[in-house]
Enzyme design. Structure first.
Site, PDB file in Angstrom:
ATOM      1  CG  HIS A 129       7.381  -5.056 -12.609  1.00 10.78           C
ATOM      2  ND1 HIS A 129       8.080  -5.616 -11.564  1.00 10.78           N
ATOM      3  CD2 HIS A 129       6.080  -5.143 -12.274  1.00 10.78           C
ATOM      4  CE1 HIS A 129       7.237  -6.033 -10.641  1.00 10.78           C
ATOM      5  NE2 HIS A 129       6.010  -5.749 -11.045  1.00 10.78           N
TER       6      HIS A 129
ATOM      7  CG  ASN B  83     -16.096  -0.471   1.441  1.00 11.67           C
ATOM      8  OD1 ASN B  83     -16.287  -1.565   1.948  1.00 11.67           O
ATOM      9  ND2 ASN B  83     -17.072   0.338   1.101  1.00 11.67           N
TER      10      ASN B  83
END
Length: 123
Positions: free
Chosen positions: A56, A26
């Site tokens: 990270h 979607n």
């Protein structure tokens, strides 16, 4: 039936993206493509889902793949974090944040996502 992806779709690197047959994505999904992102056949992906595969860390960035099995349903605004694997025929609830491997045939939801129950067998 081929895959159907409603725009807009944000993907940092399409070369790492693999979408199976019969997939529906979607609007507004975001895919971080620094590592492979594989979406299996017949998956249904709700609006504004994020498939993130970059971590990270203190020692730098680390990219881990995201893998989604066949027949998976992912609710609106769900987030799949780096290294996530979703087993065949599982359901991820809307707004869930998946941080680990989800076995096949289970419903997961919450932040962080956890098993809620088994899903009914596919007929």
């Amino acid at each position: 039936m081929d895959a159907y992806v409603r725009s807009p779709l944000w993907c940092s690197d399409l070369s790492h993206l693999r979408i199976g047959r019969g997939v529906f994505m979607n609007i507004g999904c975001r895919i971080e493509g620094a590592a492979p992102v594989v979406i299996g056949d017949r998956c249904q992906v709700g609006p504004f889902c994020c498939f993130e595969n970059v971590n990270h860390t203190e020692t730098g960035d680390q990219a881990l793949p995201v893998s989604i099995g066949a027949g998976v349903w992912i609710g609106a605004r769900a987030v799949l974090t780096p290294g996530t694997e979703i087993g065949d025929c599982s359901v991820i609830a809307a707004g869930a944040v998946v941080t680990k491997k989800v076995p096949g045939g289970e419903l997961w939801g919450g932040v962080p996502a956890r098993k809620i129950r088994n899903t009914p067998p596919v007929q």
